[in-house]
Scaffold this motif. Structure first.
Motif: not given
Lengths: 337, 337
Positions: A128-129, A134-147
């Motif tokens: 899966s993705a 890079c999934s950790g970096k992207h998970a961080g970006f998603i946290c940033l967006a939501c936050g």
């Protein structure tokens, strides 16, 4: 300007292949400490700057808001091998922001780590993705967006608030203009901006020392460095160069590989930032160059030196274990007599 | 002498990485047709000369004695992906000589082909020496040993009758001295002898035309070329450059990759032999260079040209299918205006 030969690969008594490259070492005031080759050519930093891209997540307080722990912050800086622990931690980061793998826009690939790749196949699974390096970096970006209260959809695009914030942070820390005209798209679909090696090195000198950063930035950089030093497995994986070197040296060296032969590092105790590129994009050359710089600049104990030398000058063996040759980093880098 | 930039890799509007190299194109009289870079430097031909290493097997009549069929002769010239058909054919060659995989001295590795690698893992299997990309060449060596009445044990060693015979053949066809002092050990444990690109190219001009070879040699070269043209899958595998190019061009181009950025080829209709090396050992550069030489020298139909251009200038895409850049071969190679 022709870049010099910095790494050679031998077979028997002959040199079989050779790599050229350029290196910039800069202090936190921006003064050049060491330089080889044409450092005025723009370079795409690729994944070597994931730690800088993770700064807004920590600096903003959003990492704390979601209760991200050290291994999660380390994974936000990772090009990981897709091993089960990496996948678990990426999923945990997303869950803390109330999201799941369906939000990831990095694309899917089989685990970069060979053993993890085969183990997933053997289990009858498919990637899966979350397995994307890079999934950790992207998970961080998603946290940033939501936050920040932004819809994460499209967070990989240059004009999404996440990438605008990341670009602003990169400009602040490196002091270099990050222009769309000099950008490209990275393997994981986010923009990558070509800048000069000394700017990149300057950014890592500041990241490694906090000098010249605002209070939150200084604290964020320290927290990221500490998280990675505590969890070097998270930023790469089993047997990988970054993991091995940081397991050995802890907070004394923050190092991060990027695709196409790029490497960045901070040596906090010296206040140095480092950026280098192998002209041909070859990872073996970039790794040997980075290990050579560790040998040159850091004071190492006897065992540490032996271990770093094995990374700088690895012996090459074939499937039968027979010694074939060696990768050799130039004494122009190591400073060896 | 600095070799020129022959291949560049772009991202967005910028060049991200660059490869230098050298090329020699020679006719069957030994006259240079085309040359780029320093061709006087010795190069380890590695797997690019497997077809020449297979000559004694065919020339001696031993291939016929054991009833080897075309796909087996093609596999003797292969760096295969370890797909099930490759494994089956390697086992069949050994069986015809009354031997089995236990005789192989190439070492064991997981299949080079990603899909084959994962399929083997998914089946709960583990690799044997038959999956080694060189197993066909080694099966051919074992047939040669047995057919000559030699004990195959130690057939990888330079002083075994098999390697002595192979070395003699290489010296005869290339006209170059193959010295132990200028040799190294290959990935599969046999000796590899460093010689100059024009000698290598000359060998392939003679292999492609039979000119200057004794009667059995001429017949053996023709038979090997035909076997490979009929079974291009056998010499490489699914999606691989050599397989794709020879599926397209049949007997018009014999091409064979070697490790560390080496490529050799014969263009029989022109009487040319080709040898090239990317300085840094990078396969993507060597492939683009070889495709560029096909564009330069062979008369291609419209569809053939389009297909070869796609190999010479491949578009690079990421995991989401987004176009990132391109590999571009220099017009110094293609001769394009």
């Amino acid at each position: 300007m022709d870049n010099p030969f910095l790494v050679e690969v031998t077979r028997g008594h002959l040199v079989e292949s050779r790599h050229r490259g350029s290196i910039s070492v800069v202090d936190a005031e921006g003064a050049t400490v060491f330089s080889i080759g044409d450092v005025d050519r723009r370079v795409f930093p690729r994944s070597a700057i994931k730690a800088l891209q993770a700064m807004p997540l920590v600096e903003s307080g959003i990492a704390d808001k979601y209760g991200l722990v050290d291994e999660e912050i380390a994974l936000a800086c990772a090009s990981h091998s897709g091993e089960p622990e990496h996948v678990r931690v990426a999923a945990s980061m997303l869950a803390k922001a109330g999201q799941d793998a369906g939000c990831l826009e990095c694309g899917t690939h089989w685990p970069m780590g060979e053993a993890a790749n085969r183990a997933l196949a053997a289990s009858g699974g498919s990637p899966s993705a979350l397995h994307n390096n890079c999934s950790g970096k992207h998970a961080g970006f998603i946290c940033l967006a939501c936050g920040q209260g932004d819809n994460p959809t499209g967070y990989v695009l240059a004009d999404h608030p996440v990438q605008r914030k990341v670009r602003e942070t990169l400009e602040d820390i490196t002091g270099a203009c990050h222009s769309i005209e000099k950008s490209g798209i990275d393997g994981c679909s986010i923009p990558t901006y070509a800048i000069r090696l000394p700017s990149l090195a300057f950014g890592f000198a500041r990241f490694g020392t906090g000098i010249g950063l605002p209070g939150e930035g200084k604290a964020a950089a320290a927290r990221i460095r500490k998280a990675v030093a505590r969890h070097p497995f998270m930023v790469a994986g089993t047997g990988r160069f970054d993991t091995r070197l940081m397991e050995l040296l802890g907070e004394r060296a923050f190092v991060k590989v990027g695709a196409e032969g790029v490497y960045c590092a901070s040596f906090p105790e010296l206040g140095y930032g480092i950026a280098l590129k192998a002209d041909d994009g070859n990872a073996r050359a970039a790794e040997a160059m980075m290990a050579g710089l560790v040998l040159r600049f850091l004071e190492l104990g006897h065992d540490e030196r032996k271990a770093v030398e094995a990374l700088a000058q690895p012996v090459l063996r074939n499937w039968n274990g027979i010694e074939l040759g060696q990768i050799r980093v130039s004494s122009e880098i190591t400073g060896a007599a």
